[in-house]
Design a protein around this motif. Sequence first.
Motif, PDB file in Angstrom:
ATOM      1  N   GLU A 393      13.884 -38.407  31.155  1.00 52.57           N
ATOM      2  CA  GLU A 393      13.434 -39.227  30.038  1.00 52.57           C
ATOM      3  C   GLU A 393      14.127 -38.794  28.749  1.00 52.57           C
ATOM      4  O   GLU A 393      14.511 -37.636  28.597  1.00 52.57           O
ATOM      5  CB  GLU A 393      11.916 -39.104  29.874  1.00 52.57           C
ATOM      6  N   PRO A 394      14.280 -39.702  27.790  1.00 54.00           N
ATOM      7  CA  PRO A 394      14.871 -39.319  26.507  1.00 54.00           C
ATOM      8  C   PRO A 394      14.023 -38.258  25.798  1.00 54.00           C
ATOM      9  O   PRO A 394      12.807 -38.175  26.010  1.00 54.00           O
ATOM     10  CB  PRO A 394      14.870 -40.632  25.714  1.00 54.00           C
ATOM     11  N   TYR A 395      14.654 -37.471  24.964  1.00 52.54           N
ATOM     12  CA  TYR A 395      13.916 -36.508  24.146  1.00 52.54           C
ATOM     13  C   TYR A 395      13.057 -37.276  23.144  1.00 52.54           C
ATOM     14  O   TYR A 395      13.543 -38.213  22.488  1.00 52.54           O
ATOM     15  CB  TYR A 395      14.884 -35.576  23.420  1.00 52.54           C
ATOM     16  N   PRO A 396      11.774 -36.895  22.991  1.00 56.46           N
ATOM     17  CA  PRO A 396      10.836 -37.666  22.155  1.00 56.46           C
ATOM     18  C   PRO A 396      10.989 -37.377  20.667  1.00 56.46           C
ATOM     19  O   PRO A 396      10.032 -36.993  19.973  1.00 56.46           O
ATOM     20  CB  PRO A 396       9.480 -37.213  22.683  1.00 56.46           C
ATOM     21  N   CYS A 397      12.190 -37.565  20.158  1.00 53.29           N
ATOM     22  CA  CYS A 397      12.501 -37.191  18.776  1.00 53.29           C
ATOM     23  C   CYS A 397      11.658 -37.955  17.762  1.00 53.29           C
ATOM     24  O   CYS A 397      11.220 -37.388  16.755  1.00 53.29           O
ATOM     25  CB  CYS A 397      13.978 -37.436  18.494  1.00 53.29           C
ATOM     26  N   ALA A 398      11.411 -39.225  18.018  1.00 48.64           N
ATOM     27  CA  ALA A 398      10.726 -40.071  17.042  1.00 48.64           C
ATOM     28  C   ALA A 398       9.215 -39.940  17.083  1.00 48.64           C
ATOM     29  O   ALA A 398       8.523 -40.537  16.255  1.00 48.64           O
ATOM     30  CB  ALA A 398      11.118 -41.532  17.262  1.00 48.64           C
ATOM     31  N   SER A 399       8.690 -39.127  18.016  1.00 48.70           N
ATOM     32  CA  SER A 399       7.234 -39.035  18.150  1.00 48.70           C
ATOM     33  C   SER A 399       6.722 -37.600  18.180  1.00 48.70           C
ATOM     34  O   SER A 399       5.985 -37.184  17.286  1.00 48.70           O
ATOM     35  CB  SER A 399       6.771 -39.786  19.403  1.00 48.70           C
ATOM     36  N   THR A 400       7.113 -36.814  19.162  1.00 54.72           N
ATOM     37  CA  THR A 400       6.499 -35.493  19.348  1.00 54.72           C
ATOM     38  C   THR A 400       7.509 -34.358  19.488  1.00 54.72           C
ATOM     39  O   THR A 400       7.179 -33.285  19.979  1.00 54.72           O
ATOM     40  CB  THR A 400       5.598 -35.506  20.589  1.00 54.72           C
ATOM     41  N   GLY A 401       8.753 -34.558  19.067  1.00 50.09           N
ATOM     42  CA  GLY A 401       9.774 -33.534  19.276  1.00 50.09           C
ATOM     43  C   GLY A 401       9.685 -32.333  18.361  1.00 50.09           C
ATOM     44  O   GLY A 401      10.287 -31.294  18.632  1.00 50.09           O
ATOM     45  N   TYR A 402       8.932 -32.443  17.271  1.00 54.73           N
ATOM     46  CA  TYR A 402       8.852 -31.386  16.263  1.00 54.73           C
ATOM     47  C   TYR A 402       7.512 -30.659  16.354  1.00 54.73           C
ATOM     48  O   TYR A 402       6.455 -31.297  16.473  1.00 54.73           O
ATOM     49  CB  TYR A 402       8.994 -32.006  14.872  1.00 54.73           C
ATOM     50  N   THR A 403       7.549 -29.336  16.295  1.00 54.77           N
ATOM     51  CA  THR A 403       6.330 -28.531  16.297  1.00 54.77           C
ATOM     52  C   THR A 403       5.940 -28.214  14.862  1.00 54.77           C
ATOM     53  O   THR A 403       6.701 -27.582  14.117  1.00 54.77           O
ATOM     54  CB  THR A 403       6.526 -27.224  17.074  1.00 54.77           C
ATOM     55  N   GLU A 404       4.745 -28.649  14.465  1.00 57.42           N
ATOM     56  CA  GLU A 404       4.243 -28.416  13.116  1.00 57.42           C
ATOM     57  C   GLU A 404       3.762 -26.974  12.974  1.00 57.42           C
ATOM     58  O   GLU A 404       3.594 -26.247  13.959  1.00 57.42           O
ATOM     59  CB  GLU A 404       3.082 -29.379  12.815  1.00 57.42           C
ATOM     60  N   ARG A 405       3.504 -26.570  11.749  1.00 58.75           N
ATOM     61  CA  ARG A 405       3.059 -25.193  11.499  1.00 58.75           C
ATOM     62  C   ARG A 405       1.754 -24.863  12.216  1.00 58.75           C
ATOM     63  O   ARG A 405       1.528 -23.730  12.639  1.00 58.75           O
ATOM     64  CB  ARG A 405       2.903 -24.955   9.998  1.00 58.75           C
ATOM     65  N   ASP A 406       0.883 -25.869  12.359  1.00 57.86           N
ATOM     66  CA  ASP A 406      -0.407 -25.630  13.010  1.00 57.86           C
ATOM     67  C   ASP A 406      -0.351 -25.814  14.517  1.00 57.86           C
ATOM     68  O   ASP A 406      -1.370 -25.755  15.199  1.00 57.86           O
ATOM     69  CB  ASP A 406      -1.483 -26.539  12.411  1.00 57.86           C
ATOM     70  N   GLY A 407       0.851 -26.050  15.042  1.00 58.76           N
ATOM     71  CA  GLY A 407       1.012 -26.231  16.478  1.00 58.76           C
ATOM     72  C   GLY A 407       0.986 -27.680  16.918  1.00 58.76           C
ATOM     73  O   GLY A 407       1.261 -27.978  18.089  1.00 58.76           O
ATOM     74  N   GLY A 408       0.635 -28.587  16.001  1.00 56.12           N
ATOM     75  CA  GLY A 408       0.660 -30.006  16.329  1.00 56.12           C
ATOM     76  C   GLY A 408       2.081 -30.499  16.508  1.00 56.12           C
ATOM     77  O   GLY A 408       3.049 -29.787  16.234  1.00 56.12           O
ATOM     78  N   GLN A 409       2.219 -31.735  16.981  1.00 60.47           N
ATOM     79  CA  GLN A 409       3.537 -32.295  17.244  1.00 60.47           C
ATOM     80  C   GLN A 409       3.769 -33.548  16.412  1.00 60.47           C
ATOM     81  O   GLN A 409       2.849 -34.335  16.185  1.00 60.47           O
ATOM     82  CB  GLN A 409       3.694 -32.615  18.731  1.00 60.47           C
ATOM     83  N   GLY A 410       4.979 -33.724  15.964  1.00 59.27           N
ATOM     84  CA  GLY A 410       5.328 -34.877  15.156  1.00 59.27           C
ATOM     85  C   GLY A 410       6.780 -35.236  15.351  1.00 59.27           C
ATOM     86  O   GLY A 410       7.497 -34.627  16.157  1.00 59.27           O
ATOM     87  N   PRO A 411       7.277 -36.234  14.605  1.00 58.75           N
ATOM     88  CA  PRO A 411       8.673 -36.653  14.737  1.00 58.75           C
ATOM     89  C   PRO A 411       9.642 -35.636  14.143  1.00 58.75           C
ATOM     90  O   PRO A 411       9.306 -34.901  13.223  1.00 58.75           O
ATOM     91  CB  PRO A 411       8.707 -37.970  13.964  1.00 58.75           C
ATOM     92  N   VAL A 412      10.844 -35.621  14.663  1.00 58.51           N
ATOM     93  CA  VAL A 412      11.912 -34.777  14.133  1.00 58.51           C
ATOM     94  C   VAL A 412      12.588 -35.544  12.999  1.00 58.51           C
ATOM     95  O   VAL A 412      13.036 -36.675  13.187  1.00 58.51           O
ATOM     96  CB  VAL A 412      12.944 -34.433  15.218  1.00 58.51           C
ATOM     97  N   ARG A 413      12.650 -34.933  11.836  1.00 55.57           N
ATOM     98  CA  ARG A 413      13.181 -35.621  10.657  1.00 55.57           C
ATOM     99  C   ARG A 413      14.481 -34.992  10.179  1.00 55.57           C
ATOM    100  O   ARG A 413      14.698 -33.787  10.290  1.00 55.57           O
ATOM    101  CB  ARG A 413      12.146 -35.591   9.528  1.00 55.57           C
TER     102      ARG A 413
END
Length: 437
Positions: A393-413
Amino acid sequence: MNLKRRCTAAAAVLAVAGAGLLGVQATAEATQDARPKAEKCPTLTVSAGWYGKNRARLQRMIDTYGHCGPQRHKGGTKPVATFDWDNTVIKNDIGDATMFWLLRNGKIRTPERGDWHTTSRYLTTTAAKTLAQACPATRATLPTHRDTACADEILSVYTEGATTSGEAAFAGFDHRRMEPQYAWLAQLTRGWSTRQVQQFAAAARKENLAAPVGAEQKVGSHRVTGWVRYYDQQRDLIRTLKKAGFDVHIVSASPEPVAEVWGRAVGIDARHTLGIRNVTARGKLTAHLKGCGTVRDGDDSMITYIEGKRCWINKEILGVRGAAAEKVQPAAKRQVFAAGDSDTDISFLRDATGLRLVLNRNKNELMCRAYENGDGRWLVNPMFIEPKGRKAEPYPCASTGYTERDGGQGPVRRTDGSVIPDQRDTVYGTPTASSGS
């Protein structure tokens, strides 16, 4: 310059312009295709395992920024190259190898007052109680070489970040500055001297290099990885960079004394090795860690991990002190080259101004940025030994590819805040394996 060489150089310039690469550095690098100064520049000698034009682009960077190149640094300063260690210069993990050796040989000290909270400020109450139950404080050193239950509990907390019953072992940390499982290994070396830890690491190194590729070892009741190999390609790259006048450093999220032992074989001495540093007291390592930037010694909240790698590079290699060490520095002050394999390396890779080499281990944020390749300076290569196949599958860059400081996931910007679209895995396969030791 003969006609053929002039045509080759001109074609390289046109190729760069057509690809839309930006900046003087990119143009200077591209025009080195013909290697007009090759007779003066050290040359990479290992060709197997490099994907596409990666080896040629690395050579052009060396030709451009080395002591023989047109972009060589003035005033005696050297261009800086920074390498992650585990799974970048070697296959497998020296932190794991050391932890497994410590457990198999009963070399972990009983925590102060039998309180496991003293080994990590982020250890949960549940994990501390579970460890205390599994590892009774009856002697100065835990008998993990024969106490399976104790070894299993420590192994689970270290490798899984959870107790053997599945409860989270760590909480409350900044996921962009700290990986408490990595830090815990350094903290569990408390009570030993730096020299003793180096001896433990050397013993583990000898075993893991002697073991055949694919070997396992028994720790507690579990079978775990029991081998390590140096990548011949990275040995060659480091050797060539040094010969060309680069200032080459290792930046690892393993304990620094351990990384120092392993780095010697590729010509990296202790002064050029950065890892997790313990605070010392009376000649012994403590369970507290050195700080960087705004983080004080003993605060234990930042290690050489993601943004922490940037901070330590800025502080120890580039000479930036205080809060400024946590910030991106002007391009002229940053490393020219960086190599890594994981999201833990993303900040110092992005800081590199020349080229950024990524070994593909299917890590989301890293591969999102490397495949998007917004400035044309990212090189993606399969691992040199046992490379991963294509990610389905493609890397989920636009949704959950980034790890936030609190451990949550978000888009890679991107730097400007825009979102990187999902990226497909395109660099994978089975390059020729290296059996270097």
